[in-house]
Design a protein around this motif. Structure first.
Motif, PDB file in Angstrom:
ATOM      1  N   ASP A  23       0.821  -1.216   0.000  1.00 39.41           N
ATOM      2  CA  ASP A  23       0.000   0.000   0.000  1.00 39.41           C
ATOM      3  C   ASP A  23       0.857   1.269   0.000  1.00 39.41           C
ATOM      4  O   ASP A  23       1.479   1.613   1.003  1.00 39.41           O
ATOM      5  N   GLY A  24       0.912   1.938  -1.149  1.00 40.03           N
ATOM      6  CA  GLY A  24       1.528   3.267  -1.243  1.00 40.03           C
ATOM      7  C   GLY A  24       2.999   3.324  -0.885  1.00 40.03           C
ATOM      8  O   GLY A  24       3.444   4.221  -0.170  1.00 40.03           O
ATOM      9  N   VAL A  25       3.769   2.380  -1.404  1.00 35.93           N
ATOM     10  CA  VAL A  25       5.192   2.291  -1.044  1.00 35.93           C
ATOM     11  C   VAL A  25       6.040   3.225  -1.902  1.00 35.93           C
ATOM     12  O   VAL A  25       5.942   3.229  -3.134  1.00 35.93           O
ATOM     13  N   ASP A  26       6.869   4.014  -1.239  1.00 35.25           N
ATOM     14  CA  ASP A  26       7.893   4.830  -1.890  1.00 35.25           C
ATOM     15  C   ASP A  26       9.252   4.304  -1.454  1.00 35.25           C
ATOM     16  O   ASP A  26       9.506   4.135  -0.259  1.00 35.25           O
ATOM     17  N   LEU A  27      10.123   4.041  -2.419  1.00 36.91           N
ATOM     18  CA  LEU A  27      11.502   3.677  -2.082  1.00 36.91           C
ATOM     19  C   LEU A  27      12.372   3.880  -3.308  1.00 36.91           C
ATOM     20  O   LEU A  27      11.886   3.907  -4.441  1.00 36.91           O
ATOM     21  N   SER A  28      13.663   4.028  -3.063  1.00 37.37           N
ATOM     22  CA  SER A  28      14.612   4.116  -4.168  1.00 37.37           C
ATOM     23  C   SER A  28      15.880   3.368  -3.790  1.00 37.37           C
ATOM     24  O   SER A  28      16.214   3.231  -2.606  1.00 37.37           O
ATOM     25  N   VAL A  29      16.560   2.852  -4.802  1.00 34.04           N
ATOM     26  CA  VAL A  29      17.827   2.154  -4.615  1.00 34.04           C
ATOM     27  C   VAL A  29      18.877   2.886  -5.438  1.00 34.04           C
ATOM     28  O   VAL A  29      18.751   3.007  -6.662  1.00 34.04           O
ATOM     29  N   GLU A  30      19.891   3.392  -4.741  1.00 32.77           N
ATOM     30  CA  GLU A  30      20.957   4.148  -5.399  1.00 32.77           C
ATOM     31  C   GLU A  30      22.108   3.225  -5.776  1.00 32.77           C
ATOM     32  O   GLU A  30      22.273   2.138  -5.222  1.00 32.77           O
ATOM     33  N   GLN A 197       2.703  -3.911   4.904  1.00 32.18           N
ATOM     34  CA  GLN A 197       1.858  -3.434   3.810  1.00 32.18           C
ATOM     35  C   GLN A 197       2.322  -2.043   3.337  1.00 32.18           C
ATOM     36  O   GLN A 197       2.600  -1.859   2.168  1.00 32.18           O
ATOM     37  N   HIS A 198       2.417  -1.099   4.256  1.00 28.40           N
ATOM     38  CA  HIS A 198       2.974   0.215   3.941  1.00 28.40           C
ATOM     39  C   HIS A 198       4.359   0.317   4.581  1.00 28.40           C
ATOM     40  O   HIS A 198       4.748  -0.543   5.371  1.00 28.40           O
ATOM     41  N   VAL A 199       5.086   1.357   4.250  1.00 23.94           N
ATOM     42  CA  VAL A 199       6.392   1.576   4.871  1.00 23.94           C
ATOM     43  C   VAL A 199       6.173   2.188   6.252  1.00 23.94           C
ATOM     44  O   VAL A 199       5.715   3.323   6.379  1.00 23.94           O
ATOM     45  N   CYS A 200       6.490   1.414   7.288  1.00 27.24           N
ATOM     46  CA  CYS A 200       6.336   1.897   8.667  1.00 27.24           C
ATOM     47  C   CYS A 200       7.403   2.925   9.001  1.00 27.24           C
ATOM     48  O   CYS A 200       7.121   3.952   9.627  1.00 27.24           O
ATOM     49  N   CYS A 201       8.627   2.618   8.608  1.00 28.65           N
ATOM     50  CA  CYS A 201       9.743   3.525   8.853  1.00 28.65           C
ATOM     51  C   CYS A 201      10.894   3.120   7.948  1.00 28.65           C
ATOM     52  O   CYS A 201      10.944   1.989   7.457  1.00 28.65           O
ATOM     53  N   SER A 202      11.799   4.040   7.721  1.00 27.82           N
ATOM     54  CA  SER A 202      12.976   3.744   6.912  1.00 27.82           C
ATOM     55  C   SER A 202      14.097   4.676   7.322  1.00 27.82           C
ATOM     56  O   SER A 202      13.870   5.728   7.920  1.00 27.82           O
ATOM     57  N   GLY A 203      15.311   4.273   6.992  1.00 31.85           N
ATOM     58  CA  GLY A 203      16.474   5.086   7.330  1.00 31.85           C
ATOM     59  C   GLY A 203      17.668   4.201   7.597  1.00 31.85           C
ATOM     60  O   GLY A 203      17.694   3.022   7.214  1.00 31.85           O
ATOM     61  N   SER A 204      18.671   4.741   8.250  1.00 33.66           N
ATOM     62  CA  SER A 204      19.848   3.962   8.600  1.00 33.66           C
ATOM     63  C   SER A 204      19.468   2.923   9.650  1.00 33.66           C
ATOM     64  O   SER A 204      18.441   3.067  10.330  1.00 33.66           O
ATOM     65  N   PRO A 205      20.266   1.868   9.816  1.00 39.94           N
ATOM     66  CA  PRO A 205      19.952   0.874  10.843  1.00 39.94           C
ATOM     67  C   PRO A 205      19.779   1.475  12.237  1.00 39.94           C
ATOM     68  O   PRO A 205      18.876   1.080  12.982  1.00 39.94           O
ATOM     69  N   SER A 206      20.622   2.440  12.591  1.00 42.12           N
ATOM     70  CA  SER A 206      20.519   3.039  13.916  1.00 42.12           C
ATOM     71  C   SER A 206      19.230   3.822  14.082  1.00 42.12           C
ATOM     72  O   SER A 206      18.633   3.835  15.157  1.00 42.12           O
ATOM     73  N   GLN A 207      18.760   4.461  13.016  1.00 44.93           N
ATOM     74  CA  GLN A 207      17.505   5.211  13.084  1.00 44.93           C
ATOM     75  C   GLN A 207      16.314   4.272  13.226  1.00 44.93           C
ATOM     76  O   GLN A 207      15.426   4.481  14.063  1.00 44.93           O
ATOM     77  N   VAL A 208      16.289   3.220  12.408  1.00 45.34           N
ATOM     78  CA  VAL A 208      15.152   2.311  12.405  1.00 45.34           C
ATOM     79  C   VAL A 208      15.056   1.539  13.717  1.00 45.34           C
ATOM     80  O   VAL A 208      13.962   1.310  14.240  1.00 45.34           O
ATOM     81  N   SER A 209      16.196   1.150  14.296  1.00 49.02           N
ATOM     82  CA  SER A 209      16.179   0.321  15.497  1.00 49.02           C
ATOM     83  C   SER A 209      15.526   1.005  16.691  1.00 49.02           C
ATOM     84  O   SER A 209      15.072   0.338  17.625  1.00 49.02           O
ATOM     85  N   VAL A 210      15.463   2.333  16.675  1.00 45.11           N
ATOM     86  CA  VAL A 210      14.842   3.054  17.796  1.00 45.11           C
ATOM     87  C   VAL A 210      13.594   3.813  17.368  1.00 45.11           C
ATOM     88  O   VAL A 210      13.021   4.556  18.161  1.00 45.11           O
ATOM     89  N   ASP A 211      13.153   3.620  16.128  1.00 47.40           N
ATOM     90  CA  ASP A 211      11.965   4.313  15.657  1.00 47.40           C
ATOM     91  C   ASP A 211      10.737   3.811  16.425  1.00 47.40           C
ATOM     92  O   ASP A 211      10.544   2.605  16.576  1.00 47.40           O
ATOM     93  N   PRO A 212       9.891   4.709  16.930  1.00 48.29           N
ATOM     94  CA  PRO A 212       8.718   4.280  17.710  1.00 48.29           C
ATOM     95  C   PRO A 212       7.808   3.299  16.968  1.00 48.29           C
ATOM     96  O   PRO A 212       7.255   2.377  17.580  1.00 48.29           O
ATOM     97  N   GLU A 213       7.658   3.481  15.644  1.00 50.32           N
ATOM     98  CA  GLU A 213       6.795   2.569  14.889  1.00 50.32           C
ATOM     99  C   GLU A 213       7.398   1.179  14.824  1.00 50.32           C
ATOM    100  O   GLU A 213       6.694   0.169  14.900  1.00 50.32           O
ATOM    101  N   PHE A 214       8.712   1.110  14.667  1.00 52.30           N
ATOM    102  CA  PHE A 214       9.391  -0.183  14.653  1.00 52.30           C
ATOM    103  C   PHE A 214       9.240  -0.886  16.003  1.00 52.30           C
ATOM    104  O   PHE A 214       8.879  -2.056  16.085  1.00 52.30           O
TER     105      PHE A 214
END
Length: 254
Positions: A23-30, A197-214
């Motif tokens: 559902d409504g996923v935004d992502l990019s791979v550099e 289903q949707h992107v709950c959170c994204s970012g560096s590993p350190s950011q995601v590991s403490v993200d409230p949604e994660f």
């Protein structure tokens, strides 16, 4: 699209009848990046991989790929009839007729001595390395790896993640991989995308590991992983080369 972007998804959704899987996923791979997709069972990870590979079309949204993009795909596991005799080199020959290139791919993945070995006699780690060698025969700009450490013990998982990171550096390709946990993959990824289903959170590993949604989705579980890279990630450190992260996603994907 940015010249450094190999692949971009904009508001991508996929439904089967009334059931929305993605559902409504935004992502990019550099270029030269390692992006890891995580999520619980039924999160839509496998469906998203199929969308990335072009095996199915989105119900909504847009997928852009750089012109001429070469993708090497490593499936989660190999389903092979055990009664059929098949050597490793013969398995790779289905993808590449040149024996020199097949030998080179096996050497790159650390199993050069197993070319004449029966596929059915490989260990879990050796099987995954063979599948990775097959993906490399595509000379990929982008490696798509679906649970690359499936069926591999913990020490083998660490070695395989380091191999993947080394291949990225050596070949200059990007990596998009699916994982069901963070405890080892944290040491070998640049960006984490948490999908439910949707992107709950994204970012560096350190950011995601403490993200409230994660944390709300998976709980604050602690896992240790060894960090033996030359560079440093901004993750909670413990005892020099070991770090602690709040992680522990269980299960596979949809």
């Amino acid at each position: 699209m940015n010249p450094e972007t190999l692949l971009r998804l904009e508001s991508v959704s996929k439904s089967f009848g009334r059931h929305v899987v993605v559902d409504g996923v935004d992502l990019s791979v550099e270029r030269r990046s390692i992006v890891t997709l995580i999520g619980p069972n039924g999160a839509g990870k496998t469906t998203l991989v199929k969308l990335v590979l072009g095996l199915m079309n989105p119900s909504a949204g847009r997928i852009e790929r750089v012109k001429g993009l070469r993708i090497g795909y490593m499936p989660q596991k190999l389903d092979l009839e055990r009664s059929i005799p098949l050597q490793v080199d013969r398995f790779l020959a289905f993808a590449e007729p040149d024996p020199r290139l097949r030998c080179e791919a096996l050497e790159r993945t650390g199993i050069g001595g197993l070319a004449e070995h029966p596929v059915q006699g490989l260990s879990g780690g050796e099987t995954q390395r063979m599948l990775l060698a097959r993906a490399l025969l595509r000379k990929p700009d982008l490696l798509v790896l679906d649970e690359p450490v499936q069926g591999v013990d913990v020490s083998g998982q660490d070695a395989l993640y380091k191999l993947i990171s080394g291949l990225r550096d050596e070949l200059g390709c990007a990596v998009f991989m699916v994982s069901h946990d963070l405890h080892l993959v944290m040491a070998a990824t640049d960006q984490v995308i948490c999908l439910n289903q949707h992107v709950c959170c994204s970012g560096s590993p350190s950011q995601v590991s403490v993200d409230p949604e994660f944390v709300a989705l998976f709980g604050p579980k602690t896992a240790l992983y060894a960090h033996n890279h030359d560079h440093h990630h901004d993750i909670h450190q413990q005892g020099g080369e070991e770090h602690q992260v709040q992680a522990g996603v269980e299960g596979g994907g949809q």
